[in-house]
Enzyme design. Sequence first.
Site, PDB file in Angstrom:
ATOM      1  N   HIS A  43       1.762   4.450  -2.902  1.00 46.27           N
ATOM      2  CA  HIS A  43       1.623   5.745  -3.223  1.00 46.27           C
ATOM      3  C   HIS A  43       3.089   6.304  -3.386  1.00 46.27           C
ATOM      4  O   HIS A  43       3.433   7.205  -3.493  1.00 46.27           O
ATOM      5  CB  HIS A  43       2.055   6.164  -1.845  1.00 46.27           C
ATOM      6  CG  HIS A  43       0.335   5.693  -1.135  1.00 46.27           C
ATOM      7  ND1 HIS A  43      -0.972   6.457  -1.592  1.00 46.27           N
ATOM      8  CD2 HIS A  43      -0.652   5.418   0.825  1.00 46.27           C
ATOM      9  CE1 HIS A  43      -1.992   6.976  -0.285  1.00 46.27           C
ATOM     10  NE2 HIS A  43      -1.822   5.726   0.571  1.00 46.27           N
TER      11      HIS A  43
ATOM     12  N   HIS B  83       3.729   6.468  -7.101  1.00 42.97           N
ATOM     13  CA  HIS B  83       3.009   7.663  -7.568  1.00 42.97           C
ATOM     14  C   HIS B  83       3.502   8.498  -6.946  1.00 42.97           C
ATOM     15  O   HIS B  83       3.548   9.205  -8.104  1.00 42.97           O
ATOM     16  CB  HIS B  83       1.429   7.360  -6.791  1.00 42.97           C
ATOM     17  CG  HIS B  83       0.407   8.019  -7.500  1.00 42.97           C
ATOM     18  ND1 HIS B  83      -0.887   8.525  -7.085  1.00 42.97           N
ATOM     19  CD2 HIS B  83       0.594   8.357  -8.631  1.00 42.97           C
ATOM     20  CE1 HIS B  83      -1.265   9.236  -7.965  1.00 42.97           C
ATOM     21  NE2 HIS B  83      -0.795   9.735  -8.872  1.00 42.97           N
TER      22      HIS B  83
ATOM     23  N   HIS C 253       0.856  -1.269  -0.009  1.00 45.94           N
ATOM     24  CA  HIS C 253       0.018  -0.122  -0.273  1.00 45.94           C
ATOM     25  C   HIS C 253       0.886   1.266  -0.350  1.00 45.94           C
ATOM     26  O   HIS C 253       0.179   2.393  -0.850  1.00 45.94           O
ATOM     27  CB  HIS C 253      -0.855  -0.148   0.978  1.00 45.94           C
ATOM     28  CG  HIS C 253      -1.760   0.859   1.545  1.00 45.94           C
ATOM     29  ND1 HIS C 253      -3.493   1.061   1.122  1.00 45.94           N
ATOM     30  CD2 HIS C 253      -1.482   2.075   2.229  1.00 45.94           C
ATOM     31  CE1 HIS C 253      -3.722   2.156   1.172  1.00 45.94           C
ATOM     32  NE2 HIS C 253      -2.898   3.493   1.417  1.00 45.94           N
ATOM     33  N   GLU C 254       1.766   1.357   0.615  1.00 49.26           N
ATOM     34  CA  GLU C 254       2.423   2.473   0.836  1.00 49.26           C
ATOM     35  C   GLU C 254       3.088   2.931  -0.020  1.00 49.26           C
ATOM     36  O   GLU C 254       3.613   3.810  -0.923  1.00 49.26           O
ATOM     37  CB  GLU C 254       3.719   2.670   2.469  1.00 49.26           C
ATOM     38  CG  GLU C 254       2.367   2.708   3.910  1.00 49.26           C
ATOM     39  CD  GLU C 254       1.266   3.729   3.670  1.00 49.26           C
ATOM     40  OE1 GLU C 254       2.057   4.461   3.140  1.00 49.26           O
ATOM     41  OE2 GLU C 254       0.415   3.248   4.375  1.00 49.26           O
TER      42      GLU C 254
END
Length: 594
Positions: free
Chosen positions: A392, A395, A388-389
């Site tokens: 981020h 991105h 998940h992190e």
Amino acid sequence: MEDLKKREEIDSKFKWKVEKVYKNIDDWEKDFQELKNEAPNLKKFSGNLISGEKILEYLKLNENISRKAEKLYVYAHLKSDEDTSNSIYQSLMSKIDIYMAEFAGYTSFFVPEILSLDDGFIEKEIERLDELKPFKFLFDDILKEKPHILSKEMEELLALASDCLDAPSDIHNILTNADMSFGKIKNEDGKEVELTEGNYSSFIRSKNREVRKSAFKQLFGEYKKLQNTLATSLTCSIKNFNFNSKVRKYNSAIEASLKPNNIPVEVYKNAVKVIDNNLDSLHRYVDVKKKLLGLDEIHMYDLYVPVIETPKEKIAFNEGVEIVLEALKPLGDEYLTIFKSGIEDGWIDIYENKGKKGGAYSWGGYDTMPYVLLNYNNELGDVSTLAHEMGHSIHSYYSRKEQSYYYAGYTLFCAEVASTTNESILIHHLIEKEKDEKKKLYLINQELEQIRTTVFRQLMFAEFELYTHESLEKGIPLTAEDYNKAWHDLNVKYFGDKIIIDEEIDVEWSRIPHFYSDFYVYQYATGYAAASAFSNSILNEEEDAVDKYKMFLKAGGSDYPINILKNSGVDMTTDKPLEATIKRFNELLDMLDR
């Protein structure tokens, strides 16, 4: 249990490399002094933005100074989060935080002055000066708000009143986190323990039904005692949003919330409509859960308990990295190379230490690495958090690499898409490759719960917000009883007639802080739906799926979020993304209900 290590006892190979931002505090102090000397120069442009050349000069200077301020800010906060008991870094953080308020004052004139220029002036200057052309979207975004900007005096008055208008949120926060106490309950071992908002989530997942029932009844019983105060607080907050939208000449509070990011109100209302049309899927899930838990009747306090328990596996960090890399192979070699270099270059602070900030996040600035704070504890959930992190962070990596400083940040509407896409691809991979039937069912249930809580639940919240705002906009007063009834009816509608809607749940609306950030929660659901659409197209190997996804990652904030997603193949103005999520929910249900 092992004693928690001090920061200095942790091997440097497990720590993020914040020294790449500043080697030491002396270097930080030197830059901080430079910032304090340079920043006041920005004020000299106030009243002088009279030509394209002057505006361009301001934008260039503002970028240079803002990037320095951002670096200082990021470094101080990252160092502080490493060990919140370290007074040196606490004072560094405090120093930059205090200064940033002053810094904001040096740039606050810019937007009002741009808006005060004659109609058509900016457009002509952009046409005349090639160097201004890259800033067209920046100015279009500012100018579209012109009908909603007030006179200088009115804006100042609203700014002065902003603290007072935030009072309902502050009151709710203090009341629910500091003043309320929930007494004691018996835990699984029969010991009396204090019930708190913090540990409630573990009790409501307890395999012991009496534990979760007593936690549920006790927690909501306390909210019930304060329902009139909490209703007044929420009503005042909503009235403030409605007041703000009227003053700024919007048609409604929802338009005031969505229009600045060019999100049509229909996107919000349509998401609620699509979920309403598919509630039979959630009803079926409740029925399957009741059957798998072996219950004669299912209650609201049974919703969070896992249907399958598996022994906890220890997954070392390096092993977790390998699992994520294996899962993310469909994203292609370039993506995997960036992921690996992030691990090797020191993006991640891996393990917990004494004083380290809890939880996990991805954060950084335009001129720093996209750092990741973890508190990795060798569990499957930590592997998912890593995916998940890093979603981020990659991105942010792409956005900063491809976009100029002014367009590198992405909006909240897009913020959770990349991280959730990674999680979605990971759980698909884990379910597909799992041979152990029990573990497979556990993973299926995990994904079902994620969709239930992130999509169905958040859109139920969104539907409640529509009801409350529209009622008060029409001048219909709302009491605690009105809120309770609306919440009860929504629970009946969403969960169906196979579950007992316990009366305690009626007051749950009063516990949710997100209602003090108007029309915020729907973005969890739309973000999840967009991520599902991306992961589906990538896993189904649709034509150009990975390239389109990378277009999204590289776009940053260079356009409005709806356009960025549409250009990458995900049209959030249609039912398709949400329906794809519901289709996945039904597929998972079929796997669970065999």
